[in-house]
Design an enzyme around this catalytic site. Structure first.
Site, PDB file in Angstrom:
ATOM      1  N   HIS A  76      34.194  34.868  45.710  1.00 59.88           N
ATOM      2  CA  HIS A  76      33.565  34.549  44.432  1.00 59.88           C
ATOM      3  C   HIS A  76      32.351  33.627  44.610  1.00 59.88           C
ATOM      4  O   HIS A  76      31.333  33.776  43.939  1.00 59.88           O
ATOM      5  CB  HIS A  76      34.619  33.907  43.516  1.00 59.88           C
ATOM      6  CG  HIS A  76      34.071  33.330  42.255  1.00 59.88           C
ATOM      7  ND1 HIS A  76      34.045  31.976  42.010  1.00 59.88           N
ATOM      8  CD2 HIS A  76      33.514  33.906  41.169  1.00 59.88           C
ATOM      9  CE1 HIS A  76      33.513  31.759  40.819  1.00 59.88           C
ATOM     10  NE2 HIS A  76      33.174  32.908  40.279  1.00 59.88           N
ATOM     11  N   GLU A  79      29.529  35.666  45.667  1.00 59.32           N
ATOM     12  CA  GLU A  79      28.994  36.380  44.497  1.00 59.32           C
ATOM     13  C   GLU A  79      27.982  35.489  43.752  1.00 59.32           C
ATOM     14  O   GLU A  79      26.894  35.936  43.389  1.00 59.32           O
ATOM     15  CB  GLU A  79      30.153  36.801  43.591  1.00 59.32           C
ATOM     16  CG  GLU A  79      29.717  37.504  42.309  1.00 59.32           C
ATOM     17  CD  GLU A  79      30.433  36.943  41.094  1.00 59.32           C
ATOM     18  OE1 GLU A  79      29.749  36.391  40.213  1.00 59.32           O
ATOM     19  OE2 GLU A  79      31.685  37.045  41.019  1.00 59.32           O
ATOM     20  N   HIS A  80      28.362  34.232  43.536  1.00 59.48           N
ATOM     21  CA  HIS A  80      27.422  33.307  42.873  1.00 59.48           C
ATOM     22  C   HIS A  80      26.129  33.168  43.685  1.00 59.48           C
ATOM     23  O   HIS A  80      25.037  33.130  43.130  1.00 59.48           O
ATOM     24  CB  HIS A  80      28.061  31.933  42.707  1.00 59.48           C
ATOM     25  CG  HIS A  80      28.883  31.805  41.464  1.00 59.48           C
ATOM     26  ND1 HIS A  80      28.646  30.838  40.511  1.00 59.48           N
ATOM     27  CD2 HIS A  80      29.931  32.529  41.003  1.00 59.48           C
ATOM     28  CE1 HIS A  80      29.531  30.966  39.526  1.00 59.48           C
ATOM     29  NE2 HIS A  80      30.313  31.980  39.798  1.00 59.48           N
ATOM     30  N   GLU A 156      33.467  25.798  36.889  1.00 58.96           N
ATOM     31  CA  GLU A 156      34.060  27.042  36.397  1.00 58.96           C
ATOM     32  C   GLU A 156      35.582  26.990  36.538  1.00 58.96           C
ATOM     33  O   GLU A 156      36.316  27.412  35.648  1.00 58.96           O
ATOM     34  CB  GLU A 156      33.486  28.238  37.171  1.00 58.96           C
ATOM     35  CG  GLU A 156      34.032  29.573  36.683  1.00 58.96           C
ATOM     36  CD  GLU A 156      33.439  30.781  37.400  1.00 58.96           C
ATOM     37  OE1 GLU A 156      32.487  30.611  38.204  1.00 58.96           O
ATOM     38  OE2 GLU A 156      33.917  31.899  37.143  1.00 58.96           O
TER      39      GLU A 156
END
Lengths: 465, 466
Positions: A76, A79-80, A156
């Site tokens: 993840h 991905e960022h 997040e």
């Protein structure tokens, strides 16, 4: 915020919902066109000429489950960082440029996949393809951006998980449903591990997994293969294939004991019960997966399905209940029952009532009427799956990445129509029997209120659990 | 169960939430010319019984989608002690009607893949119908009896009451939901908008069939009805179906007048202390609506400030440069009695003061310096270029048309939209920013344990819950 949650819900439930597809007479649902580039990258086009727009998606066959031990959150995080710049596109500019062309973009990570998409006017297709292809191999990972983005990911995590006890509850449920399996780790990552991720970790992961032969291009919308094919060949086809690791995952071993998770928190006012069964995914067993789809529809599809009708409408033991099968996974799928007890119903009563529904299903199966109603619902719903730009792209991208074939998707309604009552009863007995769990015990979680620490002694007797 | 589902979705997580600024501001942007001259080929029909309906025919798929609204019939009509009355109506009208009891009504919908559902917000009572063409007569018939002969049986009322009560109790661990309760209470103080349109536990307990019949149904009439349809149906077929569904309604809606409102408690900070690691931040202030000539400059100002997600000033300074948040957005919202601009974000408790100060700097910069040509062009390009994306499904087309009707805009409104956007200059934006983004205009709500913040008010008990 309600809108945001609703949007999330929609996006995330598409893989399952969109499988609810077309016509029983072995007709294709989407009439997708496809081919494979020389470097191994698969290309799928779902034509839709309603409006002059397209959704362009690239799906990588890598997700959180591929992280090395101790590096949860890495997929993840990468991905960022895909938004943090190449030589051609400076950090933070990717989405800004898409927006300036009238488009929207986003990306998401799950256990099995990482995907990037843009929805935009169809005359911008070439530009977005070039931008997406650029970041498949050319990311620069500026150290200061890696550091500041890690802070974003930690925020997040706070927002998703740590600010609401329900977030912790589901995270921990998942962890015990999948012992010794990478699905046990949250996609967002465990706090202490995500905090410790380094620039070297992300660069290594990116180099290992981001390659055209580990990617699928899906375009949905107002474009023809005559236009798409030469663009794909030039833009993605020129990226050399690289060796990509296998998905070497450890498996959940045969287990004996059912598991129970109990979590009480002062900010919980409404108790909730969650029951999770580990069941085959479509990738692991197509026939059983189709039977589980029909089973879940009979049990959980709307207010006239068995669970709602019995527990909410007739027995008044629950104020809400859901019964959902997730079969889109490379490894194990899940079947999840989630329920809110009615006022005055204790959790044991609710659980007993759920178990007795499961026992009935195991011993009596489903009726021919229930079977045919469920099939009609699932098959008719196929038409609705086509009424969307992004939906079909999600179905193909997710499905193909976790092991489905184009035909599995196109002929899903036909395949559903072949399911028999006997098959439904067989999977029920094999996976959902509360009295015989075999070596796949289920997990039950209770989320409960907890008395606030009493502010004054005289209020103690008010505290109830 | 939707909340539960969204929590389960830790499974698949996004780089960013869809910008709530865009999501709230449903006003359309327009396309760079898609078809010859009309952006959307809307037919304005009048049925035999005099009902107006907008139709976009689209025979691509055998699907019909309809969105409609009874304007002004929303929860702002509920008395303070009856919070939840409207939402109970919208959730029980499809729970048995005419010959059908609750189970058979729901089963008929489910077996035929028909959606007939009702919703309500503060301003409006809305409905949605979606069906395969082959079931259209049944779908409109079910809608007709739901609208005109709802049973409101005790069993269904109790079941829906329990479901809403559970939803409220479940939300009590959600700091964003709590922030919304407080924001409404503080910023809309003394106005029906302050009430909880999702109901209060006591308000829900007091809902009876008699109240639904006498207080909600009379709000649903032909003179406040707006309808938008798209899909596989011809004008003549549709006119007949619309009369079948709606002609039996009363001519005139009985509505209580609702006063206009401006943001209350501007310039104050309200804190609801909660033992959580991240503070949820909401801040709202007055803005302007579409009838104001400064609307388009304000819309672009909002996009540049925080409406645009990535690339907006707030997102750039607060997320991209400093990593202080997962998301920061501003959204302009226009309700019937209030136009507002709302900032939504969250950050760890230690960073709240820093984030607020950065946001204030950006508000100040917007009102003191003109935006750059580049920012203006990008904003115009997005706002004019993204409209075709709203034509990608029958639902979205119907929703778009209904939003035009609710805002009293003509059917050809979209044809000239990009002219209006492109006419805006940096000076126009500076001028409207000076008027709107005044110091101390924001009512700020903090839910969490914010550090280094001086609260003007503290909340100890959540309003409009019990």
């Amino acid at each position: 915020m309600r809108i945001l949650l609703a949007l999330l819900f929609v996006v995330l439930s598409l893989p399952a919902a969109a499988q609810d597809t077309a016509a029983p007479a072995r007709e294709k649902v989407f009439n997708a066109e496809y081919f494979t580039l020389d470097n191994g990258m698969q290309v799928v086009l779902v034509p839709n000429h309603r409006a002059p727009v397209i959704t362009h998606m690239v799906w990588y066959g890598v997700g959180a489950a591929d992280e090395k031990r101790g590096q949860s959150g890495l997929a993840h995080f990468v991905e960022h960082l895909m938004f943090k710049g190449t030589e051609k596109i400076p950090p933070g500019e990717f989405s800004t440029r898409i927006k300036a062309m009238g488009g929207n973009d986003n990306a998401f990570t799950a256990q099995d996949i990482t995907a990037y998409f843009q929805s935009i006017s169809s005359d911008r297709l070439e530009t977005v393809m070039e931008m997406e292809a650029d970041r498949m191999t050319n990311l620069i990972f500026p150290p200061e951006d890696v550091e500041s983005e890690k802070l974003v990911v930690l925020e997040e995590r706070r927002q998703r998980t740590e600010n609401d006890p329900r977030g912790y509850f589901f995270e921990q449920m998942n962890a015990i449903v999948f012992p010794n399996h990478p699905y046990a780790n949250p996609v967002i990552g465990w706090l202490h591990e995500t905090e410790a991720l380094t620039r070297e970790n992300v660069m290594a992961f990116y180099k290992e997994w981001y390659a055209p032969n580990n990617a699928i291009l899906v375009v949905s919308g107002d474009v023809t293969m005559d236009t798409l094919r030469p663009l794909a060949e030039r833009i993605y086809g020129s990226i050399p294939a690289r060796e990509v690791p296998d998905h070497n995952w450890t498996a959940v071993p045969p287990l004996k004991a059912t598991q129970k998770l109990i979590f009480a928190d002062p900010s919980i006012q409404q108790p909730m019960l969650s029951r999770v069964f580990r069941v085959p995914s479509e990738n692991q067993n197509k026939e059983e997966s189709l039977a589980l789809e029909v089973l879940a529809s009979v049990m959980g599809d709307g207010q006239s399905a068995r669970m709602y009708k019995s527990l909410v409408a007739e027995q008044k033991l629950a104020s809400g209940i859901s019964f959902h099968y997730s079969g889109s996974a490379r490894s194990d799928g899940t079947l999840r029952i989630t329920a809110n007890p009615a006022e005055g119903t204790d959790m044991d009563m609710l659980e007993t009532a759920i178990d007795s529904q499961l026992r009935k299903l195991v011993s009596e199966g489903v009726t021919e009427t229930e079977l045919s109603e469920a099939k009609t619902r699932l098959i008719d719903a196929a038409v609705f799956a086509r009424d969307s730009l992004q939906g079909p792209a999600m179905v193909f991208g997710y499905g193909l990445t976790v092991g489905s074939s184009i035909d599995d998707i196109e002929y899903w309604p036909h395949n559903i129509s072949q399911v028999t009552a006997e098959q439904v009863q067989t999977v029920a007995a094999k996976y959902l029997d509360p009295d015989n769990v075999g070596d796949r015990p289920y997990t039950t979680g209770y989320l409960l209120p907890k008395a606030q620490p009493a502010p004054a002694p005289e209020q103690i007797e008010e505290s109830a659990e | 169960m939707k909340q539960i589902a969204s929590l389960l979705l830790g499974f698949m997580i996004l780089i960013a939430l869809p910008s709530c600024g865009e999501a709230q501001d449903s006003s359309p942007a327009t396309a760079e010319e898609t078809t010859a001259d009309k952006f959307l080929d809307i037919q304005e029909l009048k049925t035999d019984s005099g009902i107006t309906v907008w139709l976009v025919e689209d025979h691509t798929l055998p699907i019909i989608a309809m969105s409609y609204a009874f304007k002004g019939a929303g929860s702002a009509q509920d008395a303070p002690e009856d919070q939840g009355l409207t939402i109970m109506a919208s959730s029980t009208m499809d729970e048995g009607a005419g010959e059908y009891d609750a189970q058979s009504f729901q089963k008929t919908l489910s077996d035929n893949n028909i959606s007939v559902s009702f919703r309500s917000d503060r301003d409006n009572f809305t409905g949605y119908l979606k069906t395969l063409t082959k079931h259209k007569d049944l779908a409109f018939d079910l809608l007709h009896i739901a609208l005109t002969e709802p049973r409101f049986e005790e069993e269904a009322l109790d079941r829906m009451r329990a479901s809403h009560t559970a939803r409220i109790r479940s939300s009590l661990s959600d700091p964003e939901w709590k922030a919304a309760r407080i924001l409404n209470d503080v910023a809309f103080q003394g106005h029906p908008y302050a009430q909880n349109s999702g109901g209060t536990i006591s308000g829900l307990a007091g809902v009876t069939a008699e109240k639904l019949r006498s207080k909600v149904l009379p709000r649903l009439a032909k003179d406040n009805l707006m309808i938008a349809v798209t899909g596989d149906i011809t004008a003549e077929e549709l006119k007949a179906e619309i009369d079948e569904a709606f002609a039996g309604l009363p001519e005139t809606a009985q509505l209580t007048e609702v006063a206009d409102l401006t943001i209350q408690n501007a310039g104050t900070i309200t804190v609801y202390e909660q033992d959580i690691p991240q503070t949820v931040i909401r801040a709202t202030q007055d803005a302007i609506g579409r009838d104001d000539p400064r609307y388009y400059p304000a819309k672009i100002m909002n996009y540049i400030l925080g409406g645009g997600g990535f690339g907006s000033r707030l997102m750039d300074v607060i997320r991209e440069q400093r990593g202080l948040t997962y998301g920061v957005y501003t959204g302009m919202s226009e309700m019937d009695h209030l136009a507002s601009l709302t900032l939504s974000t969250s950050t760890k408790n230690e960073s709240v003061a820093e984030l607020l100060s950065l946001a204030e700097q950006e508000f100040a910069r917007m009102r003191t310096e003109p935006v750059s040509e580049d920012e203006l062009t990008r904003a115009q390009s997005y706002l004019t270029g993204s409209l075709p994306l709203s034509l990608s499904s029958t639902d979205r087309i119907a929703g778009l048309m209904l939003s035009l009707q609710l805002e009293d805009l003509p059917a050809n409104y979209l044809d000239s939209y990009d002219e209006k956007i492109n006419a805006v200059t940096a000076e126009d934006i500076l001028s409207v920013a000076k008027d709107l983004l005044k110091e101390d205009a924001l009512a700020i709500i903090l839910v969490g344990k914010p550090e280094s913040i001086t609260a003007d008010k503290t909340v100890t008990e959540l309003p409009n819950v019990e």
